[in-house]
Write an enzyme that holds these catalytic residues in place. Structure first.
Site, PDB file in Angstrom:
ATOM      1  N   HIS A 102      61.328 -25.032 -17.923  1.00 58.64           N
ATOM      2  CA  HIS A 102      61.214 -23.840 -17.081  1.00 58.64           C
ATOM      3  C   HIS A 102      62.496 -23.630 -16.273  1.00 58.64           C
ATOM      4  CE1 HIS A 102      58.798 -21.195 -14.253  1.00 58.64           C
ATOM      5  NE2 HIS A 102      59.776 -21.577 -13.429  1.00 58.64           N
ATOM      6  N   GLU A 103      62.982 -24.684 -15.639  1.00 56.96           N
ATOM      7  CA  GLU A 103      64.189 -24.565 -14.808  1.00 56.96           C
ATOM      8  C   GLU A 103      65.436 -24.307 -15.651  1.00 56.96           C
ATOM      9  OE1 GLU A 103      63.884 -24.070 -11.764  1.00 56.96           O
ATOM     10  OE2 GLU A 103      61.793 -24.688 -11.678  1.00 56.96           O
ATOM     11  N   HIS A 106      65.725 -20.684 -16.165  1.00 58.22           N
ATOM     12  CA  HIS A 106      66.403 -20.010 -15.050  1.00 58.22           C
ATOM     13  C   HIS A 106      67.910 -20.236 -15.125  1.00 58.22           C
ATOM     14  CE1 HIS A 106      62.845 -18.705 -13.026  1.00 58.22           C
ATOM     15  NE2 HIS A 106      62.417 -19.913 -12.706  1.00 58.22           N
TER      16      HIS A 106
END
Length: 231
Positions: A102-103, A106
């Site tokens: 997920h990170e 980003h």
């Protein structure tokens, strides 16, 4: 739906630093403690991900946060990812590493799927249906067969997407539009070049906005665990 992005990462180095205050109290808000963590440890350039493992003792529901690619030019040292140490595979949270994926999303230029809620342009990707942040912040404690928190807009919530808030076993995919955007953002801001461009990268302009809106420098709250409250 495309499950994976056409990118791989190689572990170059692992360092272990004894800094108890940094491990316990580093958080997503800019602080002297966070600065003291990253300044001596940050290494590499725009295509090197610096990942710092900490405990988030001050915000125990937080799993991680990341910088965005467009931050790099003006803040190279702050470029990187902070992740809760026991959310990695083998950790005591029983995670499969979805929070780090997920990170990394980003870090490559993706917003949450619930960006801007039930309004356009949402996450600036055409093929991720709109999602209400209230639903996302429920943490999707289980993995429902379907959910639609924006019934006036097309599509059901992307509950299996890496860029929503959900338990790790629920999140399994990126969409082709997300792949196009992350490749485009990485090419623009991290100078990424592909030896063999994919169809997604050729169509990046159609699916991903090269001029991000609503960007915040570094703050992001990652998914919560299936047993914790909302961040």
């Amino acid at each position: 739906m495309g499950k994976f992005a056409p990118l791989t990462f190689t572990l170059v180095n692992t360092t272990r630093t004894l800094y108890e205050e940094g491990f316990l109290y580093a958080r997503e808000l800019v602080s002297d403690i966070r600065t003291n963590v990253i300044t001596p440890l940050h290494t590499g350039g725009e295509l090197d991900i610096n990942v710092y493992t900490v405990s988030f003792s001050l915000v125990p529901d937080l799993r991680g946060f990341s910088s965005f690619p467009w931050d790099y030019k003006n803040d190279t040292i702050d470029d990187g990812i902070f992740i809760k140490w026991n959310s990695l595979p083998g950790g005591t949270l029983g995670s499969n590493g979805g929070s780090l994926v997920h990170e990394v999303g980003h870090w490559l230029g993706l917003y949450h799927t619930f960006q801007d809620g039930c309004t356009t342009p949402n996450d600036e990707v055409d093929d991720t249906p709109a999602e209400d942040p209230i639903n996302a912040n429920r943490g999707l404690q289980s993995c429902p067969g379907s959910f639609d928190s924006c019934p006036t807009m097309a599509g059901q919530d992307p509950i299996h997407n890496y860029m929503t808030y959900a338990s790790d076993e629920c999140r399994t995919e990126f969409t082709p539009g997300q792949v196009a955007r992350l490749l485009d953002q990485s090419a623009t801001y991290r100078f990424l070049t592909l030896t063999c461009p994919t169809n997604a990268s050729r169509n990046a302009t159609a699916n991903g906005n090269t001029n991000p809106t609503g960007a915040h420098a570094t703050v992001d709250s990652a998914p919560i665990s299936s047993t914790s409250s909302s961040p």
